[in-house]
Design a protein around this motif. Structure first.
Motif, mmCIF file in Angstrom:
data_model
loop_
_atom_site.group_PDB
_atom_site.id
_atom_site.type_symbol
_atom_site.label_atom_id
_atom_site.label_comp_id
_atom_site.label_asym_id
_atom_site.label_seq_id
_atom_site.Cartn_x
_atom_site.Cartn_y
_atom_site.Cartn_z
ATOM 1 N N LEU A 221 0.824 -1.199 0.000
ATOM 2 C CA LEU A 221 0.000 0.000 0.000
ATOM 3 C C LEU A 221 0.868 1.264 0.000
ATOM 4 N N LYS A 222 1.966 1.226 0.752
ATOM 5 C CA LYS A 222 2.867 2.389 0.769
ATOM 6 C C LYS A 222 3.525 2.602 -0.588
ATOM 7 N N ALA A 223 3.727 1.494 -1.323
ATOM 8 C CA ALA A 223 4.358 1.597 -2.643
ATOM 9 C C ALA A 223 3.463 2.287 -3.660
ATOM 10 N N LEU A 224 2.178 2.437 -3.347
ATOM 11 C CA LEU A 224 1.264 3.126 -4.249
ATOM 12 C C LEU A 224 1.513 4.630 -4.273
ATOM 13 N N LEU A 225 2.208 5.126 -3.252
ATOM 14 C CA LEU A 225 2.491 6.558 -3.176
ATOM 15 C C LEU A 225 3.827 6.879 -3.837
ATOM 16 N N PRO A 226 4.041 8.122 -4.234
ATOM 17 C CA PRO A 226 5.346 8.528 -4.781
ATOM 18 C C PRO A 226 6.434 8.342 -3.728
ATOM 19 N N PRO A 227 7.690 8.194 -4.151
ATOM 20 C CA PRO A 227 8.785 8.049 -3.192
ATOM 21 C C PRO A 227 8.781 9.180 -2.173
ATOM 22 N N ALA A 228 9.101 8.823 -0.937
ATOM 23 C CA ALA A 228 9.071 9.807 0.136
ATOM 24 C C ALA A 228 10.163 10.858 -0.059
ATOM 25 N N LYS A 229 9.835 12.080 0.261
ATOM 26 C CA LYS A 229 10.806 13.161 0.248
ATOM 27 C C LYS A 229 11.454 13.239 1.622
ATOM 28 N N VAL A 230 12.771 13.148 1.663
ATOM 29 C CA VAL A 230 13.482 13.125 2.938
ATOM 30 C C VAL A 230 13.643 14.544 3.458
ATOM 31 N N GLU A 231 13.139 14.778 4.657
ATOM 32 C CA GLU A 231 13.291 16.057 5.322
ATOM 33 C C GLU A 231 13.658 15.796 6.777
ATOM 34 N N TYR A 232 14.424 16.685 7.345
ATOM 35 C CA TYR A 232 14.836 16.541 8.730
ATOM 36 C C TYR A 232 14.057 17.540 9.572
ATOM 37 N N ILE A 233 13.205 16.992 10.421
ATOM 38 C CA ILE A 233 12.387 17.838 11.275
ATOM 39 C C ILE A 233 12.445 17.292 12.698
ATOM 40 N N GLU A 234 12.096 18.129 13.634
ATOM 41 C CA GLU A 234 12.034 17.706 15.025
ATOM 42 C C GLU A 234 10.666 17.086 15.269
ATOM 43 N N LYS A 235 10.658 15.804 15.640
ATOM 44 C CA LYS A 235 9.399 15.104 15.865
ATOM 45 C C LYS A 235 8.890 15.401 17.267
ATOM 46 N N GLN A 236 7.671 15.920 17.343
ATOM 47 C CA GLN A 236 7.036 16.169 18.620
ATOM 48 C C GLN A 236 6.175 14.967 19.007
ATOM 49 N N PRO A 237 6.128 14.634 20.296
ATOM 50 C CA PRO A 237 5.298 13.494 20.710
ATOM 51 C C PRO A 237 3.819 13.800 20.513
ATOM 52 N N THR A 238 3.058 12.753 20.210
ATOM 53 C CA THR A 238 1.613 12.908 20.102
ATOM 54 C C THR A 238 1.026 12.964 21.509
ATOM 55 N N LEU A 239 -0.212 13.435 21.613
ATOM 56 C CA LEU A 239 -0.882 13.485 22.911
ATOM 57 C C LEU A 239 -1.041 12.080 23.484
ATOM 58 N N GLU A 240 -1.271 11.087 22.611
ATOM 59 C CA GLU A 240 -1.413 9.714 23.073
ATOM 60 C C GLU A 240 -0.108 9.226 23.685
ATOM 61 N N GLU A 241 1.024 9.545 23.059
ATOM 62 C CA GLU A 241 2.325 9.146 23.600
ATOM 63 C C GLU A 241 2.581 9.815 24.944
ATOM 64 N N PHE A 243 0.275 10.830 27.078
ATOM 65 C CA PHE A 243 -0.630 10.205 28.037
ATOM 66 C C PHE A 243 -0.063 8.893 28.555
ATOM 67 N N LEU A 244 0.384 8.026 27.647
ATOM 68 C CA LEU A 244 0.894 6.717 28.040
ATOM 69 C C LEU A 244 2.190 6.841 28.841
ATOM 70 N N ALA A 245 3.025 7.816 28.498
ATOM 71 C CA ALA A 245 4.281 8.006 29.223
ATOM 72 C C ALA A 245 4.025 8.462 30.657
ATOM 73 N N ILE A 246 3.010 9.324 30.834
ATOM 74 C CA ILE A 246 2.706 9.839 32.169
ATOM 75 C C ILE A 246 2.030 8.785 33.026
ATOM 76 N N VAL A 247 1.048 8.070 32.437
ATOM 77 C CA VAL A 247 0.278 7.082 33.190
ATOM 78 C C VAL A 247 1.122 5.847 33.466
ATOM 79 N N GLY A 248 1.776 5.337 32.411
ATOM 80 C CA GLY A 248 2.677 4.210 32.544
ATOM 81 C C GLY A 248 2.056 2.993 33.192
ATOM 82 N N ASP A 249 2.837 2.251 33.945
ATOM 83 C CA ASP A 249 2.397 0.998 34.542
ATOM 84 C C ASP A 249 1.328 1.221 35.600
ATOM 85 N N GLU A 250 1.278 2.424 36.187
ATOM 86 C CA GLU A 250 0.296 2.681 37.238
ATOM 87 C C GLU A 250 -1.130 2.552 36.700
#
Length: 255
Positions: A221-241, A243-250
């Motif tokens: 399915l990914k091959a149906l799209l044009p080749p990815a354009k490589v860019e360097y950006i700072e990835k910010q965590p999602t709200l879900e990430e 949430f899970l990091a804060i709640v954790g095992d508790e």
């Protein structure tokens, strides 16, 4: 018996003037997780109802576990199980009683032993004596999946099983689904969550306006799209990430 666990060819379905399914074709291989991905109203639930003999197609053929759903509905029902969008759990009964009741209704021998085995398999032994009304969303879903396995069906249909669940509960269902497939059960999953299909499925079919517009594994399915354009950006965590990091095992222990 066909090689595929599920085979759909040219299935159509209309409700009055509304064409919901418009010539749907796909196969599901045995022991795999197949995701039917689509937005609300795409026809996913209608198709599942046809495959589980709850509704009839207007045209086309659907074969489940080697049986035509129109010609041999009883045989199809004996080999499949369906879990809908809302857990079919009796809140008054305990988890153990829910499982034993389903086993008795399906005329399975030693229902109490089956209940104990499934409680252990889905990590619910400690909560088995509690009313289901006290369960968290993820625990209720795990109990619902366990109930679906009573009678050892070879194919399970999960119709948007994580709708309304929080991130932790959704991951509990994902883990249980992977374990089903690892044990040889064929899983057909409908979902509108792209992350869910990407995380779980061996193959993904995209249903849009009643038609399958793409079908393949994630790489295909990914091959149906044009080749990815490589860019360097700072990835910010999602709200879900976050949430899970804060709640954790508790949070998991609280469930």
């Amino acid at each position: 018996m066909t090689a595929a666990a599920v085979r759909v060819a040219g299935v159509t379905k209309s409700f009055k003037d509304l064409r919901v399914l418009d010539g749907v074709d796909f196969d599901v291989q045995r022991g795999s997780i197949f995701a039917l991905l689509g937005s609300n109203g795409a026809g996913k639930t209608t198709l599942v109802r046809i495959l589980t003999t709850l509704s009839k197609a207007d045209a086309g053929t659907a074969v489940v576990n080697g049986f035509d759903v129109s010609e041999h509905p009883a045989e199809v029902r004996q080999s499949v199980s369906l879990t809908g969008q809302f857990a079919a759990v009796d809140d008054v009964l305990t988890g153990r009683e829910n499982l034993a009741l389903v086993a008795r209704l399906r005329h399975v021998e030693q229902p109490d032993l089956i209940a104990e085995d499934l409680l252990a398999r889905f990590g619910l032994t400690g909560a088995g004596g509690r009313p289901a009304s006290t369960y968290s969303g993820g625990m209720r879903r795990r109990l619902d999946l366990a109930m679906s396995l009573v009678g050892a069906p070879t194919i399970i249909f999960l119709d948007e099983p994580t709708t309304g669940l929080d991130p932790e509960a959704r991951r509990e269902v994902w883990r249980a689904t992977r374990e089903l497939a690892a044990g040889g059960t064929t899983v057909l999953l409908t979902t509108q969550y792209l992350e869910e299909a990407e995380s779980l499925a061996d193959r993904i079919a995209i249903l849009h306006r009643g038609r399958i517009i793409a079908d393949g594994n994630l790489a295909q399915l990914k091959a149906l799209l044009p080749p990815a354009k490589v860019e360097y950006i700072e990835k910010q965590p999602t709200l879900e990430e976050v949430f899970l990091a804060i709640v954790g095992d508790e949070g998991k222990a609280a469930a």
